[in-house]
Design a protein around this motif. Structure first.
Motif, PDB file in Angstrom:
ATOM      1  N   PHE A 138      -0.382  21.218  14.779  1.00 40.11           N
ATOM      2  CA  PHE A 138      -1.707  21.564  14.258  1.00 40.11           C
ATOM      3  C   PHE A 138      -1.986  23.054  14.394  1.00 40.11           C
ATOM      4  O   PHE A 138      -2.455  23.698  13.450  1.00 40.11           O
ATOM      5  N   VAL A 139      -1.720  23.610  15.587  1.00 38.68           N
ATOM      6  CA  VAL A 139      -2.013  25.035  15.824  1.00 38.68           C
ATOM      7  C   VAL A 139      -1.239  25.907  14.839  1.00 38.68           C
ATOM      8  O   VAL A 139      -1.800  26.847  14.252  1.00 38.68           O
ATOM      9  N   LEU A 140       0.047  25.604  14.620  1.00 41.93           N
ATOM     10  CA  LEU A 140       0.853  26.397  13.691  1.00 41.93           C
ATOM     11  C   LEU A 140       0.357  26.242  12.259  1.00 41.93           C
ATOM     12  O   LEU A 140       0.324  27.205  11.495  1.00 41.93           O
ATOM     13  N   ALA A 141      -0.040  25.006  11.879  1.00 43.63           N
ATOM     14  CA  ALA A 141      -0.535  24.773  10.518  1.00 43.63           C
ATOM     15  C   ALA A 141      -1.876  25.470  10.301  1.00 43.63           C
ATOM     16  O   ALA A 141      -2.091  26.131   9.272  1.00 43.63           O
ATOM     17  N   ALA A 142      -2.797  25.317  11.259  1.00 47.30           N
ATOM     18  CA  ALA A 142      -4.114  25.935  11.119  1.00 47.30           C
ATOM     19  C   ALA A 142      -4.018  27.460  11.174  1.00 47.30           C
ATOM     20  O   ALA A 142      -4.686  28.163  10.401  1.00 47.30           O
ATOM     21  N   ALA A 143      -3.166  27.971  12.060  1.00 49.97           N
ATOM     22  CA  ALA A 143      -2.957  29.423  12.099  1.00 49.97           C
ATOM     23  C   ALA A 143      -2.292  29.886  10.807  1.00 49.97           C
ATOM     24  O   ALA A 143      -2.613  30.966  10.290  1.00 49.97           O
ATOM     25  N   TYR A 203     -14.781  27.029  15.131  1.00 49.84           N
ATOM     26  CA  TYR A 203     -15.078  25.789  15.851  1.00 49.84           C
ATOM     27  C   TYR A 203     -15.976  24.863  15.025  1.00 49.84           C
ATOM     28  O   TYR A 203     -15.723  23.650  14.946  1.00 49.84           O
ATOM     29  N   THR A 204     -17.019  25.418  14.412  1.00 54.48           N
ATOM     30  CA  THR A 204     -17.947  24.565  13.653  1.00 54.48           C
ATOM     31  C   THR A 204     -17.241  23.892  12.477  1.00 54.48           C
ATOM     32  O   THR A 204     -17.473  22.709  12.202  1.00 54.48           O
ATOM     33  N   GLU A 205     -16.373  24.642  11.791  1.00 57.30           N
ATOM     34  CA  GLU A 205     -15.685  24.053  10.635  1.00 57.30           C
ATOM     35  C   GLU A 205     -14.707  22.969  11.082  1.00 57.30           C
ATOM     36  O   GLU A 205     -14.643  21.889  10.478  1.00 57.30           O
ATOM     37  N   LEU A 206     -13.948  23.240  12.137  1.00 57.97           N
ATOM     38  CA  LEU A 206     -13.037  22.222  12.668  1.00 57.97           C
ATOM     39  C   LEU A 206     -13.815  21.016  13.185  1.00 57.97           C
ATOM     40  O   LEU A 206     -13.409  19.864  12.987  1.00 57.97           O
ATOM     41  N   TYR A 207     -14.953  21.266  13.820  1.00 52.70           N
ATOM     42  CA  TYR A 207     -15.774  20.209  14.418  1.00 52.70           C
ATOM     43  C   TYR A 207     -16.270  19.219  13.358  1.00 52.70           C
ATOM     44  O   TYR A 207     -16.219  17.996  13.556  1.00 52.70           O
ATOM     45  N   ILE A 208     -16.752  19.756  12.234  1.00 55.94           N
ATOM     46  CA  ILE A 208     -17.265  18.876  11.175  1.00 55.94           C
ATOM     47  C   ILE A 208     -16.168  17.942  10.683  1.00 55.94           C
ATOM     48  O   ILE A 208     -16.364  16.727  10.557  1.00 55.94           O
ATOM     49  N   GLY A 209     -14.990  18.503  10.380  1.00 58.48           N
ATOM     50  CA  GLY A 209     -13.882  17.681   9.900  1.00 58.48           C
ATOM     51  C   GLY A 209     -13.401  16.705  10.955  1.00 58.48           C
ATOM     52  O   GLY A 209     -13.127  15.536  10.661  1.00 58.48           O
ATOM     53  N   HIS A 210     -13.321  17.156  12.204  1.00 58.36           N
ATOM     54  CA  HIS A 210     -12.816  16.320  13.298  1.00 58.36           C
ATOM     55  C   HIS A 210     -13.731  15.136  13.561  1.00 58.36           C
ATOM     56  O   HIS A 210     -13.276  14.002  13.751  1.00 58.36           O
ATOM     57  N   GLN A 211     -15.048  15.375  13.543  1.00 56.53           N
ATOM     58  CA  GLN A 211     -16.002  14.295  13.783  1.00 56.53           C
ATOM     59  C   GLN A 211     -16.016  13.288  12.634  1.00 56.53           C
ATOM     60  O   GLN A 211     -16.107  12.077  12.849  1.00 56.53           O
ATOM     61  N   ALA A 212     -15.908  13.783  11.410  1.00 61.40           N
ATOM     62  CA  ALA A 212     -15.998  12.901  10.239  1.00 61.40           C
ATOM     63  C   ALA A 212     -14.680  12.201   9.930  1.00 61.40           C
ATOM     64  O   ALA A 212     -14.681  11.124   9.323  1.00 61.40           O
ATOM     65  N   LYS A 249      -6.228  13.934  15.926  1.00 59.73           N
ATOM     66  CA  LYS A 249      -6.593  12.666  16.560  1.00 59.73           C
ATOM     67  C   LYS A 249      -7.993  12.806  17.172  1.00 59.73           C
ATOM     68  O   LYS A 249      -8.356  13.877  17.660  1.00 59.73           O
ATOM     69  N   PRO A 250      -8.795  11.729  17.153  1.00 61.85           N
ATOM     70  CA  PRO A 250     -10.194  11.820  17.607  1.00 61.85           C
ATOM     71  C   PRO A 250     -10.384  12.312  19.037  1.00 61.85           C
ATOM     72  O   PRO A 250     -11.418  12.887  19.358  1.00 61.85           O
ATOM     73  N   ASN A 251      -9.408  12.102  19.912  1.00 62.96           N
ATOM     74  CA  ASN A 251      -9.592  12.471  21.326  1.00 62.96           C
ATOM     75  C   ASN A 251      -9.042  13.853  21.680  1.00 62.96           C
ATOM     76  O   ASN A 251      -8.913  14.194  22.847  1.00 62.96           O
ATOM     77  N   GLU A 252      -8.704  14.677  20.697  1.00 60.83           N
ATOM     78  CA  GLU A 252      -8.136  16.001  20.970  1.00 60.83           C
ATOM     79  C   GLU A 252      -9.178  16.941  21.577  1.00 60.83           C
ATOM     80  O   GLU A 252     -10.373  16.823  21.305  1.00 60.83           O
ATOM     81  N   PRO A 268     -12.207  22.491  21.618  1.00 67.73           N
ATOM     82  CA  PRO A 268     -12.414  23.893  22.038  1.00 67.73           C
ATOM     83  C   PRO A 268     -11.110  24.616  22.356  1.00 67.73           C
ATOM     84  O   PRO A 268     -10.908  25.773  21.970  1.00 67.73           O
ATOM     85  N   ARG A 269     -10.194  23.937  23.060  1.00 68.84           N
ATOM     86  CA  ARG A 269      -8.925  24.560  23.433  1.00 68.84           C
ATOM     87  C   ARG A 269      -8.071  24.839  22.188  1.00 68.84           C
ATOM     88  O   ARG A 269      -7.470  25.911  22.068  1.00 68.84           O
ATOM     89  N   LEU A 270      -8.023  23.882  21.275  1.00 67.91           N
ATOM     90  CA  LEU A 270      -7.238  24.065  20.051  1.00 67.91           C
ATOM     91  C   LEU A 270      -7.831  25.178  19.190  1.00 67.91           C
ATOM     92  O   LEU A 270      -7.098  25.960  18.577  1.00 67.91           O
ATOM     93  N   THR A 271      -9.163  25.257  19.139  1.00 71.42           N
ATOM     94  CA  THR A 271      -9.829  26.327  18.378  1.00 71.42           C
ATOM     95  C   THR A 271      -9.434  27.688  18.930  1.00 71.42           C
ATOM     96  O   THR A 271      -9.095  28.605  18.168  1.00 71.42           O
TER      97      THR A 271
END
Length: 441
Positions: free
Chosen positions: A14-19, A60-69, A241-244, A247-250
């Motif tokens: 994920f980190v490599l893909a998002a970066a 964080y906010t953009e990742l958060y919206i997708g992660h929660q939904a 995954k929902p339990n990731e 904040p650390r990944l961001t």
């Protein structure tokens, strides 16, 4: 029975893909140019501060919206606004979807240029002068050949899905990008004139730190370089995954992206001074000459002056640029593809073809009206859509979404203060960026 949604299988994937989504031409092309034009080390210092104050919370906010939904941006934003105004959320999702298509339409053209320039050293190596000139030419024919090639290259990865396509290729491309970048820095550092470039880049002139133009340029660059405001990070966040630990990944993604931007400055700015040492005109009226001229005139001229080793350096540099382009086009293509798959039940293969064909039509429209349309599309996209969508995400997480409000109510320790910062301070900072970038430049 609902189909199991594809997703990232590992944190590093994920980190490599998002970066990779964030690392693009904005980092390797735009960041060093902004630094060269705004005080070098002073810009670098302000940029780091702004990344921490604005870009990191926005990411964080953009990742958060997708992660929660756990859904694509249209679904996610509609869900986020369900209690208040679901049509507003869905409309914003569609605007982001349209923005992704628009971004791909011009980004694929520029990515095609990088691919052409990456092949050009081979033409010179084999004495194919006519082919070399074609690959370097600013021609309609070259655009019509290399834009579809870049789109097909992107599609070939998207076909395979998140785990086997996006994650697998990000794990290959991002380390290769870093190796090429570091290798070029080491080589450029050995050239006459490089030392002056390192000094200009790494030694801040503190008298320029409070320059409003420098601060606004750093704010805009920090936001845009992380590919925020389109939905790239939202869709990638939804594949976690929902339990990731979000904040650390961001923080990991932001650090890797900022690190690449920093390294790009260590490459490009010393290279500019090396070119100047070799007699190439680099600055005009105290400013670096146009960005397009930097990449497609100044640096190729520098590479040519290096003799045979210049072929290797040119090849390495433009392969680096092509990889940076590809990692960004992959993420942007995934936004409309995921929308068609999840909202309309289209197969991934069919969705990829439909999106590729749509982007190709949009790119052709720009190619055949290049003189006036190319710059206009980029201006509208970067100066208006990205900051406005970033502001919308802050409002969504901080004020409109029940889960967003719970973020503020349930968080303890430093996350509580971070949640309040996202709610109250970030919208003001983002509005300042929009007003200054849109109306003062």
């Amino acid at each position: 029975m609902a189909a199991i949604r594809d997703g990232f299988q590992s944190r590093i994937g994920f980190v490599l893909a998002a970066a990779g989504a964030a690392v693009g031409l904005g980092n390797i092309w735009g960041f060093p140019t902004q630094a060269a034009n705004h005080g070098g080390g002073a810009f670098l210092l302000v940029y780091f501060i702004v990344v921490f104050l604005l870009a990191l919370p926005a990411l964080y906010t953009e990742l958060y919206i997708g992660h929660q939904a756990q859904a694509n941006p249209v679904k996610a934003l509609k869900l986020a606004w369900t209690e208040k105004a679901p049509k507003v959320g869905a409309t914003a999702g569609y605007i982001g979807l349209f923005g992704a298509i628009v971004m791909l339409s011009f980004y694929s053209i520029v990515a095609g240029w990088m691919l052409a320039y990456a092949l050009e050293p081979f033409a010179r190596l084999f004495g194919l002068e006519a082919l070399s000139e074609f690959l370097k030419s600013d021609s309609l024919e070259r655009n019509l050949l290399f834009t579809p090639l870049m789109l097909l290259l992107t599609a070939s990865i998207i076909f395979k899905g998140v785990k086997s396509g996006i994650e697998a290729w990000s794990r290959r491309l991002m380390p290769l990008l870093l190796v090429l970048l570091v290798g070029l820095i080491v080589y450029i550092a050995t050239q006459d004139g490089a030392q002056a470039g390192f000094s200009a880049y790494l030694q801040p002139d503190f008298s320029k730190v409070t320059d409003p133009d420098l601060i606004i340029a750093a704010m805009g660059q920090a936001f845009f370089s992380l590919s925020l405001g389109v939905g790239c990070m939202m869709i990638y966040g939804s594949y976690l995954k929902p339990n990731e630990n979000l904040p650390r990944l961001t923080a990991s993604v932001a650090m890797l992206d900022t690190g690449v931007a920093f390294l790009a400055g260590l490459l490009i700015i010393p290279a500019i001074y090396v070119a100047q040492h070799n007699g190439v005109q680099v600055f005009q009226d105290g400013k670096l000459i146009g960005e397009g001229q930097l990449i497609f005139a100044v640096l190729p001229e520098l590479f040519s002056s290096m003799g045979e080793i210049g072929l290797v350096v040119a090849l390495t540099f433009f392969v680096l640029m092509a990889i940076a382009s590809l990692t960004s086009t992959i993420s942007s293509t995934e936004i409309p593809v995921s929308f068609l798959v999840e909202n309309h039940g289209v197969t991934r293969r069919s969705a990829t073809w439909w999106v590729t064909a749509t982007v190709m039509l949009a790119s052709l429209t720009i190619i055949f009206n290049f003189e006036w349309l190319f710059g206009l599309v980029i201006q509208v996209f970067t100066q208006y859509q990205l900051p406005l969508m970033g502001l919308f995400y802050f409002i969504t997480v901080g004020w409109m979404w029940r889960r967003g409000n719970q973020l503020a109510l349930e968080c303890k320790g430093w996350m509580y203060y971070f949640a309040q910062y996202v709610r109250f301070v970030c919208p003001i900072l983002m509005t300042a960026v929009f007003v200054n970038v849109a109306f003062n430049h």
